[in-house]
Structures are given as C-alpha cells and as structure tokens.
Motif scaffolding. Structure first.
Motif, PDB file in Angstrom:
ATOM      1  N   SER A  97      48.736  30.359  46.825  1.00 46.61           N
ATOM      2  CA  SER A  97      47.542  31.336  46.837  1.00 46.61           C
ATOM      3  C   SER A  97      47.069  31.077  45.160  1.00 46.61           C
ATOM      4  O   SER A  97      45.766  30.756  44.850  1.00 46.61           O
ATOM      5  CB  SER A  97      47.263  32.281  47.325  1.00 46.61           C
ATOM      6  N   TYR A  98      48.046  31.461  44.203  1.00 48.14           N
ATOM      7  CA  TYR A  98      47.721  31.430  42.914  1.00 48.14           C
ATOM      8  C   TYR A  98      47.319  29.957  42.561  1.00 48.14           C
ATOM      9  O   TYR A  98      46.455  29.913  41.650  1.00 48.14           O
ATOM     10  CB  TYR A  98      48.645  32.041  42.260  1.00 48.14           C
ATOM     11  N   ALA A 130      41.889  39.297  50.560  1.00 51.74           N
ATOM     12  CA  ALA A 130      42.555  38.402  49.674  1.00 51.74           C
ATOM     13  C   ALA A 130      43.166  39.344  48.580  1.00 51.74           C
ATOM     14  O   ALA A 130      42.475  40.332  48.201  1.00 51.74           O
ATOM     15  CB  ALA A 130      41.709  37.498  48.942  1.00 51.74           C
ATOM     16  N   HIS A 145      53.875  37.145  54.814  1.00 54.75           N
ATOM     17  CA  HIS A 145      53.252  35.655  54.719  1.00 54.75           C
ATOM     18  C   HIS A 145      54.024  34.925  55.855  1.00 54.75           C
ATOM     19  O   HIS A 145      55.325  34.830  56.070  1.00 54.75           O
ATOM     20  CB  HIS A 145      53.274  35.301  53.535  1.00 54.75           C
ATOM     21  N   TYR A 172      42.969  29.351  51.699  1.00 58.87           N
ATOM     22  CA  TYR A 172      44.344  29.422  50.893  1.00 58.87           C
ATOM     23  C   TYR A 172      44.634  30.805  50.593  1.00 58.87           C
ATOM     24  O   TYR A 172      45.525  31.097  50.110  1.00 58.87           O
ATOM     25  CB  TYR A 172      44.436  28.561  50.058  1.00 58.87           C
ATOM     26  N   PHE A 173      43.319  31.799  50.369  1.00 61.07           N
ATOM     27  CA  PHE A 173      43.441  33.088  49.716  1.00 61.07           C
ATOM     28  C   PHE A 173      43.753  34.054  50.786  1.00 61.07           C
ATOM     29  O   PHE A 173      43.957  35.377  50.546  1.00 61.07           O
ATOM     30  CB  PHE A 173      42.140  33.378  49.377  1.00 61.07           C
ATOM     31  N   PRO A 184      45.490  36.851  43.622  1.00 63.65           N
ATOM     32  CA  PRO A 184      44.330  35.608  43.502  1.00 63.65           C
ATOM     33  C   PRO A 184      43.185  35.753  43.586  1.00 63.65           C
ATOM     34  O   PRO A 184      42.300  34.510  42.927  1.00 63.65           O
ATOM     35  CB  PRO A 184      44.924  35.107  45.110  1.00 63.65           C
ATOM     36  N   LYS A 243      52.425  33.321  48.104  1.00 64.84           N
ATOM     37  CA  LYS A 243      51.695  33.594  46.798  1.00 64.84           C
ATOM     38  C   LYS A 243      51.489  32.180  45.748  1.00 64.84           C
ATOM     39  O   LYS A 243      50.866  32.272  45.135  1.00 64.84           O
ATOM     40  CB  LYS A 243      52.442  34.612  46.032  1.00 64.84           C
ATOM     41  N   THR A 257      49.147  33.232  53.313  1.00 58.84           N
ATOM     42  CA  THR A 257      49.444  31.984  52.423  1.00 58.84           C
ATOM     43  C   THR A 257      50.294  32.696  51.524  1.00 58.84           C
ATOM     44  O   THR A 257      50.471  33.849  50.797  1.00 58.84           O
ATOM     45  CB  THR A 257      48.067  31.635  51.836  1.00 58.84           C
ATOM     46  N   ILE A 279      50.858  28.431  55.770  1.00 59.57           N
ATOM     47  CA  ILE A 279      49.835  28.060  55.169  1.00 59.57           C
ATOM     48  C   ILE A 279      49.306  26.899  56.409  1.00 59.57           C
ATOM     49  O   ILE A 279      49.902  26.455  57.061  1.00 59.57           O
ATOM     50  CB  ILE A 279      49.886  27.486  53.908  1.00 59.57           C
TER      51      ILE A 279
END
Length: 346
Positions: free
Chosen positions: A61-62, A91, A152, A51-52, A95, A58, A56, A155
């Motif tokens: 990812s965060y 990454a 992006h 997911y990093f 993140p 933001k 993905t 995901i």
C-alpha cells in the motif's frame, strides 16, 4: 512615468510568454499533454486505488501510494477528492497521507516540465525525493495516529493485456518526449521522431477501441484547456518578477546555504497557490535572480503538496491536529531535502 513603467513590465511578461511558446510548446508540452492524457484515461483509477484497502499489506500500500501519482496524473487540486475518498473508505492514515503528498509532486507533466526547464538534476531530485519523503511522512503519521493494527488478507493484482499495452504506449510517448533532449540536429531528430510518432499512432489504433481513443483525446484536451491558460499566466508573471524583484533581495533570503533560506523557501511555497506546472516558471524566474538550487528543490516539493486553501481542506478531512501535523512534516521534509540537495549534490 508610472504608465511607461507598467507598460515596460507588461512587455517583459509578454516577451517571457513569447520565448516560452517558441522554446517549449512543440517538443515539450504537446507530447507531455498526450502522455498525461493517455495515463489519465487508459489506466483505471479503481485498479490503483484498490491497493489502499485494509486487505493490502503495508509494504504494497505504501509503495503504490508513493508512485500512483504517475499513473493517476493528478494535480494539487484533483488529489484532494481522491484523498478524501480513500481516507473515508478506510485507508490507513499512513498510505493516505503518502498518496496525498506524492501524487501531485510526481505528476508526469510536472516532472517532465521541471526537468526540461530547471534541469534534469532538479527533475530527478524532485521525483526521487517526493517518493521517499511521502513514505517517510506516511509512516510517521501512522506511527503517531494509528492506534491499532489491522489484519491483512492479501492483495489484488493488475490484470489483462490493456495495462501492459498502456505501459508500452507510455514508453513510446516518453521516447517522443525525451529524444529532442538527446538529438539536437533537426535532420536526425526528424529521422527518429517521425517513426516514433508513426508507431504510436499505429499501436493506438491496434490496441485500443475507438471509444478508448476518444477518451484519450478528450482527457488530453481537458488537460490542455485546464492547464495552458494558467501556465501562460504563470509564465507572464514570472517574466514580470524578473524585472520587478531586485536580485539582491532574492540572493539575501533564498540564495544562500543557511537554514533560513530553506525555511523561507519551504514556507513561502507551502502558503502560495501553484496551479499545475505554474510553480516551474516562477521558480525558474527566482533562480535567474539568484535563488539557490537547494531552496528551489524545497519549493518544488512544498509547493504542489500544500497551499493555504489545501491546508484548510486537509485539516477539515483529517481533523485539525492531524492536518497540522501533516503540514509541519511537509515543510520540514521539503527543507531537509533542499539542504541535502544543496550540500551533497551540488
């Protein structure tokens, strides 16, 4: 005279270890080790770390970076190679630093142990503050150092029944851990705990293969071997600290509500090296001597995230400028959290 005093200190440390073993091992540490071992072995690290990637969004990812420490069960030392890996694979610094701060702070062992020893208010505050502050620190680092936005494309998601089974197993193990805090009678406790343990054993055999169960036990034993000796050493020296350190000194420097108390607590914790969980008995000893609960939270947040060796490694991975920025943000965030906890919660 000196020999007698040293023997007195040694006995104080030994008594602290004996009390700890009597109060916390059977109903606290043993279930916690099994829980952490299950998380470390049965959750796929790759399924979390993917997911990093640049594909993905933001907000995903965060979020994953902020909470994945619970799933990965990393400590302040094992988080560094994971951080280096995801950072060097592309990454974003946001993140990546969110993960770097949050992962060791919300280690399931650390949160449970903090709640058991220092109180559920500090345990909950540590978990919530670590998640929120990690995102804030990551966003600030991204704002300062990310020069261009990335496109992006979507995901990947968790898949398969194995992960859902692991969540159910996690809840069973968590229940085994929490029930002793709710039920104090040994008779009623046995009536609840024994069926929970039996269910956990049954579903472990039903849901997982022999190889997966073996991996779980090996991971649990690895955590026991790695953490227990260091933890007992920490408890031993915490007992000595109570005898050796004058209470008035602790109250003077970290016992009040002044900004200096929070600053000293944050900086001291950032410079010290805490092996996994050892920060808890040491901070508990300081609270016995008069340290405020606000500064205690500041130490709980800054301690796992930083140490002098960690600072050197982090600065080497990210570069000195980014490393110093991250270190300053961690100390500042720990201070602010301690102040808010001290003023508005207590």
């Amino acid at each position: 005279m000196t020999q007698d005093y040293l023997m007195h200190l040694f006995n104080a440390g030994l008594q602290s270890v004996q009390e700890y073993l009597a109060l916390h091992v059977l109903l606290c540490l043993i279930p916690a080790f099994f829980l952490a071992g299950a998380i470390a072995s049965l959750f796929s690290k790759e399924s979390v770390l993917k997911y990093f990637g640049a594909n993905t969004p933001k907000y995903i990812s965060y979020t994953v970076a902020a909470v994945s420490g619970c799933l990965l069960a990393v400590c302040s030392c094992t988080v560094l190679p994971l951080f280096a890996g995801i950072f060097k694979r592309g990454a974003g610094i946001g993140p990546a630093t969110t993960f770097l701060f949050s992962a060791p702070a919300i280690n399931i062992l650390a949160i449970v142990y903090t709640a058991k020893i220092l109180g559920y208010d500090l345990g909950a505050a540590r978990a919530v503050a670590a998640i929120l502050l990690s995102i804030i620190i990551g966003l600030i680092m991204a704002l300062i150092y990310e020069r261009k936005s990335e496109v992006h494309k979507g995901i990947k998601t968790f898949g398969g029944d194995k992960h859902s089974h692991t969540v159910y197993l996690f809840l069973l193990l968590l229940a085994i851990l929490v029930v002793p805090e709710i039920i104090r009678s040994w008779t009623y406790l046995a009536l609840v705990e024994i069926p929970l343990i039996a269910l956990t054993v049954y579903f472990s055999f039903k849901w997982y293969s022999a190889e997966e169960r073996k991996s779980w036990m090996e991971e649990t034993w690895f955590l026991v071997k790695m953490i227990t000796p260091l933890l007992l050493v920490g408890v031993f020296f915490a007992g000595i600290i109570v005898e050796l350190l004058p209470a008035n000194i602790v109250v003077r420097y970290v016992g009040g509500d002044g900004l200096m108390s929070y600053f000293i607590a944050s900086v001291a914790a950032a410079l010290m090296y805490f092996s996994t969980l050892t920060e808890v008995p040491i901070i508990n000893a300081l609270t016995v001597l008069g340290m405020g609960r606000g500064p205690a939270l500041a130490m709980l947040l800054a301690g796992p995230a930083l140490s002098l060796p960690n600072m050197i490694v982090i600065s080497h991975i990210m570069g000195v400028r980014k490393g110093l920025s991250y270190i300053a943000l961690v100390v500042l965030a720990a201070m602010i959290s301690g102040i808010l906890f001290g003023y508005y919660i207590l």
